[in-house]
Every structure is written in C-alpha cells, then in structure tokens.
Design an enzyme around this catalytic site. Structure first.
Site, PDB file in Angstrom:
ATOM      1  N   GLU A 272       0.830  -1.208   0.000  1.00 33.72           N
ATOM      2  CA  GLU A 272       0.000   0.000   0.000  1.00 33.72           C
ATOM      3  C   GLU A 272       0.863   1.256   0.000  1.00 33.72           C
ATOM      4  O   GLU A 272       1.852   1.311   0.740  1.00 33.72           O
ATOM      5  CB  GLU A 272      -0.934  -0.019   1.212  1.00 33.72           C
ATOM      6  CG  GLU A 272      -1.923  -1.179   1.169  1.00 33.72           C
ATOM      7  CD  GLU A 272      -2.857  -1.229   2.370  1.00 33.72           C
ATOM      8  OE1 GLU A 272      -2.575  -0.549   3.388  1.00 33.72           O
ATOM      9  OE2 GLU A 272      -3.868  -1.938   2.301  1.00 33.72           O
ATOM     10  N   HIS A 291      -7.579   1.723   1.578  1.00 33.79           N
ATOM     11  CA  HIS A 291      -7.522   1.375   3.003  1.00 33.79           C
ATOM     12  C   HIS A 291      -8.162   2.490   3.844  1.00 33.79           C
ATOM     13  O   HIS A 291      -7.579   2.960   4.832  1.00 33.79           O
ATOM     14  CB  HIS A 291      -6.078   1.131   3.447  1.00 33.79           C
ATOM     15  CG  HIS A 291      -5.986   0.221   4.643  1.00 33.79           C
ATOM     16  ND1 HIS A 291      -4.906  -0.574   4.895  1.00 33.79           N
ATOM     17  CD2 HIS A 291      -6.839  -0.006   5.673  1.00 33.79           C
ATOM     18  CE1 HIS A 291      -5.084  -1.253   6.011  1.00 33.79           C
ATOM     19  NE2 HIS A 291      -6.266  -0.923   6.505  1.00 33.79           N
TER      20      HIS A 291
END
Length: 348
Positions: A272, A291
């Site tokens: 990420e 996220h």
C-alpha cells in the site's frame, strides 16, 4: 519514575495527546522520519512505550520487529494504531518480554458500514453507472440494472467485532441469510452473533457476497487463491476490508477476467498504496478504496482515545484491555518492575 512514550509524526486524532497531556507521569515524545537516524535511535533506546503508526504510513526501519527491539532495551510495550497488528512481530516481542496491544473495536462501525456500502454499491452497480454518466454517448440505463440484496446470502470470513456488526446490519436491515466461517467460535457462539456456522467451502458455494473480516496471520495469509475463487458462484461478489495478503490479488484479477465471479470490492492491498497499473484497476466491476474503511472522523477519534487510555492504564501497572500476547506477561512483569520500579498487576 516517568514513563516515556514515543510515536512518529502524528496520532490519527489529536484527542490522544489531550488525554496523555493530563498525565504528568507520562512523557510523550513525537519523532519524525526526516530526523537523523541517530536522533530517533536514541529516543527509541530510552522509550518504554512505542505507539506504532499504521502500516501504510509506517516506514523502515521503525517497524515493530526484532531489529527495533534490539535497539530498544527499555521498551516494555508496543501498540498498533488500529485493530490490525500484523506489522508488529508478536513472537519477537514475546521473547523480549514486550507486550503488544491493539485497538480492536474502536473502528468496528466504520469498517462494517464500509463493507455494507460496498455490498450495496456493487449490487446496485453504482460504480458502473457513475462511470457511464461521465462518458460521452447515450446511456442504456437498462444495461445497468442491478439487484436487490434483500434475501440474498452473505458469507463472512471471520466473526469478530466487525464481522458481527456486518452480520447484524445485513440480517436485520435487509433480511439476508448470514453464513460465517470462524474456526475459533462454536456453532452456538456464531448463532448468538447472528449467523450460521459453516466451513469455508460451503460458504463459498452458497454466498452471493463473500466478505473478509479476519486478521492477517500465518493461518490466513493467502487464504483466498484461484481455488477459492473457483468455488464461488459466478454471480457472487468478493469483498476484503480486512488486510491485504489474505487474498491473492493476481488470482482475483484472473477470476474477474474469466467472469468466474461478478465483481469485487477491495479496500486493502499487499503493498500500500498499490501502483496505478495494478491489475484490479482495469475492471469496471471492481470498487477500490485506499484502506479507508476504518477512516472516519468518529473512528479516528475513538482509536486515538482508546490507544491513549490504554497507555495510561498500562503505565499505571494495570493489565491493558486489548492485550495480544498474555504469554509475555511474566517476563514483562519482571522487566516492568526493574525498569519502572514497581510491579504491574498480575493477569486476572
């Protein structure tokens, strides 16, 4: 003795510092990634507690691993920002007599609502309709028809606080059948949380929506690969708002390309943020979020306050409410007494 707590850059909400500022026996120090390594190493060597940033923001070499523990001889505890703590090496902490805490429950509502939002958006084809509206040309609105979720079946992989809340929302609001796979709960416990206990293959065969709500660990890493996606109905949707790595991203892309499943909603990735050419970016029937499921004003406040209050309890010698590794308590207790001068409470 004053307890020293360190964190990098910022808390997720300023409420944490307000809570801690009222505790004169706790010295809180903000560290910055841009500062010289020697400065941060010196602060970490003195620290008794380390509030670890979320995985997305956390940088090397400040992960909660064995290398950091070796540089932090006075460290007694680490705490994750949210419910997940997979970026903290719990085994290494336990061996070092360091306890690990997390903030499970503080973002339950945010993640559960996000999962439900993905279910609704995918079923109603809201993402596709929005994209069609932004493109030139005539829209065939009947080609964008979706489905009601009332009476459909949702399968929950993991039935902790978030999974239980999703079960309640789906079952109560929409009359959905709720299946759950959780090896740590009995059939009676699953029923009490609003679901029917099944094994994973059965859940995959019958669910219209498969939603992941388990932690990422050695048991769940790579839990969903090509074999699992092949067991799902071609009209079913896959959702993951838990942790990246629980599903194989390449296998999911292959299942979507072959129309083995109807679509997906993904909030978490193995790395990420994901690259802009990530394979899942190519599908109109996939909803992606960076996220953010647990990031709401309310949940960030609750996470920050929950973490700060847990540090207050921990440094006062009490057993923290969200302790991950109770097996470390004997060694931790001895170190706590040696470093801070008083023994902590025994485990209940």
């Amino acid at each position: 003795m004053t307890a020293r707590l360190v964190f990098f850059e910022s808390w997720v909400d300023a409420a944490a510092e307000r809570v801690l500022s009222a505790q004169p026996e706790i010295e809180v120090q903000r560290l910055r990634y841009a500062d010289p390594r020697a400065v941060n190493d010196a602060a970490m060597a003195r620290a008794h507690g380390y509030q670890v940033q979320s995985r997305t923001e956390l940088r090397e070499p400040w992960l909660g691993d064995a290398a950091l523990l070796a540089r932090s001889p006075n460290l007694l505890a680490m705490s994750s920002t949210g419910a997940g703590y997979d970026y903290i090496d719990v085994e290494a902490c336990t061996k070092a007599g360091v306890i690990v805490c997390h903030q499970s429950g503080t973002n339950t509502e945010a993640v559960a609502e996000h999962a439900l939002g993905l279910i609704l958006a995918l079923s109603k084809r809201i993402g596709l309709a929005d994209k069609a509206m932004r493109r030139p040309g005539v829209i065939d609105r009947f080609a964008l028809q979706g489905n009601d979720i009332r009476g459909k079946t949702v399968g929950l992989v993991g039935l902790g606080a978030i999974g239980t809340r999703v079960a309640g929302l789906c079952g109560t609001l929409f009359g959905m059948r709720v299946l759950a796979c959780d090896p740590y709960l009995s059939a009676a416990q699953v029923a009490a949380r609003g679901a029917e206990k099944v094994e994973l293959p059965e859940l995959l065969r019958h669910s219209d929506f498969v939603s992941v709500h388990c932690p990422r660990n050695a048991e769940t890493l790579g839990l969903f690969d090509a074999a699992q996606f092949a067991q799902m109905k071609p009209t079913a949707f896959f959702l993951n708002t838990a942790r990246g790595g629980i599903h194989d991203e390449a296998a999911l892309a292959e299942a979507l390309a072959a129309s083995r499943i109807a679509g997906a909603g993904v909030d978490v990735f193995l790395h990420e943020p994901p690259p802009h050419d990530h394979p899942l970016m190519a599908f109109d029937n996939v909803l992606l979020t960076p996220h953010t499921a647990g990031i709401t004003a309310e949940s960030l406040h609750d996470m920050a306050v929950g973490a700060a209050e847990q540090w207050v309890s921990l440094f006062a010698g009490r057993v923290p409410p969200r302790l991950v590794n109770p097996e470390a308590w004997p060694a931790y207790s001895a170190r706590f007494r040696r470093i801070l001068g008083t023994p902590p409470d025994p485990l209940p």
